[in-house]
Design an enzyme around this catalytic site. Structure first.
Site, PDB file in Angstrom:
ATOM      1  N   SER A  61      65.786-106.034  11.739  1.00 11.82           N
ATOM      2  CA  SER A  61      64.711-106.140  12.791  1.00 11.82           C
ATOM      3  C   SER A  61      63.442-105.978  12.015  1.00 11.82           C
ATOM      4  O   SER A  61      62.307-106.096  12.669  1.00 11.82           O
ATOM      5  CB  SER A  61      65.013-105.150  13.666  1.00 11.82           C
ATOM      6  OG  SER A  61      65.876-105.983  14.839  1.00 11.82           O
ATOM      7  N   LYS A  64      60.940-108.738  11.913  1.00 12.91           N
ATOM      8  CA  LYS A  64      60.066-109.077  13.257  1.00 12.91           C
ATOM      9  C   LYS A  64      58.608-108.606  13.253  1.00 12.91           C
ATOM     10  O   LYS A  64      57.798-109.125  13.744  1.00 12.91           O
ATOM     11  CB  LYS A  64      60.879-108.184  14.452  1.00 12.91           C
ATOM     12  CG  LYS A  64      62.171-108.521  14.839  1.00 12.91           C
ATOM     13  CD  LYS A  64      63.082-107.745  15.877  1.00 12.91           C
ATOM     14  CE  LYS A  64      64.254-108.413  15.881  1.00 12.91           C
ATOM     15  NZ  LYS A  64      65.332-107.654  16.874  1.00 12.91           N
ATOM     16  N   TYR A 189      65.410-117.333  13.756  1.00  5.18           N
ATOM     17  CA  TYR A 189      65.644-116.154  13.963  1.00  5.18           C
ATOM     18  C   TYR A 189      66.544-115.330  13.030  1.00  5.18           C
ATOM     19  O   TYR A 189      66.344-114.253  12.564  1.00  5.18           O
ATOM     20  CB  TYR A 189      65.829-115.592  15.760  1.00  5.18           C
ATOM     21  CG  TYR A 189      66.302-114.462  15.887  1.00  5.18           C
ATOM     22  CD1 TYR A 189      65.276-113.458  16.025  1.00  5.18           C
ATOM     23  CD2 TYR A 189      67.628-113.999  15.977  1.00  5.18           C
ATOM     24  CE1 TYR A 189      65.465-112.191  16.278  1.00  5.18           C
ATOM     25  CE2 TYR A 189      67.922-112.431  16.370  1.00  5.18           C
ATOM     26  CZ  TYR A 189      66.925-111.712  16.439  1.00  5.18           C
ATOM     27  OH  TYR A 189      67.237-110.413  16.818  1.00  5.18           O
ATOM     28  N   TYR A 241      63.664 -99.438  18.720  1.00  4.51           N
ATOM     29  CA  TYR A 241      64.636 -99.745  19.985  1.00  4.51           C
ATOM     30  C   TYR A 241      64.346 -98.614  21.186  1.00  4.51           C
ATOM     31  O   TYR A 241      63.219 -98.221  21.371  1.00  4.51           O
ATOM     32  CB  TYR A 241      66.032 -99.634  19.749  1.00  4.51           C
ATOM     33  CG  TYR A 241      66.409-100.387  18.251  1.00  4.51           C
ATOM     34  CD1 TYR A 241      66.151-101.603  18.060  1.00  4.51           C
ATOM     35  CD2 TYR A 241      66.665 -99.766  17.091  1.00  4.51           C
ATOM     36  CE1 TYR A 241      66.227-102.480  17.051  1.00  4.51           C
ATOM     37  CE2 TYR A 241      67.025-100.600  15.856  1.00  4.51           C
ATOM     38  CZ  TYR A 241      66.661-101.816  16.124  1.00  4.51           C
ATOM     39  OH  TYR A 241      67.200-102.509  14.844  1.00  4.51           O
ATOM     40  N   VAL A 259      68.948-102.597  11.777  1.00  5.41           N
ATOM     41  CA  VAL A 259      70.201-102.081  11.824  1.00  5.41           C
ATOM     42  C   VAL A 259      70.978-102.378  10.340  1.00  5.41           C
ATOM     43  O   VAL A 259      72.138-101.986  10.134  1.00  5.41           O
ATOM     44  CB  VAL A 259      71.407-102.946  12.961  1.00  5.41           C
ATOM     45  CG1 VAL A 259      70.749-102.720  14.310  1.00  5.41           C
ATOM     46  CG2 VAL A 259      71.160-104.450  12.522  1.00  5.41           C
TER      47      VAL A 259
HETATM   48  N1  GLU Z   1      69.919-109.697  13.883  1.00  2.00           N
HETATM   49  C1  GLU Z   1      70.054-108.596  14.765  1.00  2.00           C
HETATM   50  C2  GLU Z   1      70.444-109.171  15.736  1.00  2.00           C
HETATM   51  O1  GLU Z   1      69.648-109.934  16.546  1.00  2.00           O
HETATM   52  C3  GLU Z   1      68.995-107.808  14.515  1.00  2.00           C
HETATM   53  C4  GLU Z   1      69.425-106.529  14.831  1.00  2.00           C
HETATM   54  C5  GLU Z   1      68.457-105.457  14.568  1.00  2.00           C
HETATM   55  O2  GLU Z   1      68.131-104.933  13.421  1.00  2.00           O
HETATM   56  O3  GLU Z   1      67.774-104.869  15.452  1.00  2.00           O
HETATM   57  O4  GLU Z   1      71.169-108.567  16.588  1.00  2.00           O
END
Ligand code: GLU
Length: 305
Positions: A61, A64, A189, A241, A259
């Site tokens: 993530s 992002k 993504y 999160y 994650v």
């Molecule tokens: N590729 C992971 C997902 O979309 C990203 C998770 C993350 O790092 O929050 O579930």
């Protein structure tokens, strides 16, 4: 600076072994949970690292931040018609809130928001392949390292296990907040989540956010200072999160976790920091990484507050 890093390394070592690595795909489940690395790059380019700071890992993530930066550059404030800028208070992959809120994700750092950001980039750059290439090129530019690439095994595995993300994208499409093909956008993504970097490269790549949008080393303006302020603000309020409040409370810096066990944090005007330790706490943030950043701001006084 290296003394502080060594001290932190020593202090967090007894915590290694706590927490759990991400288990939703085999490539992440098999990572050694005992690793710890931390790197700092100052705005003048000097860097310091301890432990596994040159060990490559899946940025997940953290990607992002880069895709949001590109979308903000492409759409400016128009982006906020499609994704808000409020903390979600919900797990990163929650579907419930999205249903209540008519397909508009709370922010660009939860999965739904990042998927909409990818959709906007696919529209802007015309194909999913071009959108991904632009994201990767941007990462090359802000890290100054063209060797950074995708782990195709992780990316394929993400797609194979991606039902919840497919559900999020499909739900947004049903509300009319999605322009392109769901699977194609998810390819972009998942690929950008599967980019592999080490802590040193990550800390270097965030310097534009520590310097009002301009890379302090190459002097290239990547975004304007207002946009840099917006990204840092969202990292502070939404970067971790549903534990974003706790991270802000403990660390006091804008940051973004993934994650894969990485966290980046920005000290405006001074430096960027990256930590890597793959075992996660119950909110999905690196357990030891969060502690290390908390120790860093406590010891140095370098928080934004
Ligand atoms: N590729 C992971 C997902 O979309 C990203 C998770 C993350 O790092 O929050 O579930």
């Amino acid at each position: 600076m290296i003394d502080v890093l060594n001290e932190i390394h020593q202090e967090v070592s007894p915590l290694l072994g706590q927490g759990k690595v991400a288990e939703y795909i085999p490539a992440l489940a098999n990572v050694d949970p005992m690793q710890f690395g931390m790197a700092i790059t100052l705005n003048d380019g000097q860097y310091y690292g301890v432990g596994s700071y040159q060990t490559p890992f899946s940025i997940q993530s953290i990607s992002k931040v880069f895709s949001y930066t590109l979308a903000l550059r492409a759409y400016q404030n128009g982006l906020y018609k499609r994704v808000w800028r409020e903390p979600s208070g919900n797990p990163f992959n929650s579907l419930v809130q999205l249903e209540y809120e008519a397909g508009i994700p709370r922010n660009p750092f939860i999965n739904a928001g990042a998927i909409v950001v990818c959709d906007s980039l696919v529209s802007h750059f015309s194909t999913n392949e071009k959108a991904f290439n632009e994201i990767l090129a941007f990462i090359h530019q802000c890290s100054g390292d063209k060797s950074i690439a995708v782990d195709e095994v992780v990316s394929t595995s993400e797609m194979e296990h991606g039902y919840r993300n497919i559900a999020l994208a499909s739900l947004m499409k049903s509300f009319g907040n999605f322009d392109n093909d769901v699977i194609e956008v998810l390819q972009t993504y998942f690929k950008h989540c599967s980019i592999v970097m080490n802590a040193q490269q990550l800390s270097r790549s965030m310097l534009y956010l520590a310097n009002d949008g301009t890379d302090p080393i190459t002097k290239q303006q990547l975004i304007n200072s207002t946009q840099a302020k917006r990204i840092n603000s969202l990292m502070l309020t939404c970067g971790h999160y549903d534990a974003s409040g706790d991270f802000a409370f403990r660390v006091g810096l804008p940051g973004k976790s993934g994650v894969g066990g990485g966290i980046v944090a920005v000290v405006p005007g001074k430096m960027a920091i990256a930590v890597y330790s793959p075992a996660l706490n119950e909110s999905g943030n690196s357990l030891v990484g969060t502690k290390a950043l908390e120790l860093f701001t406590t010891k140095t006084g370098l928080s934004i507050f």
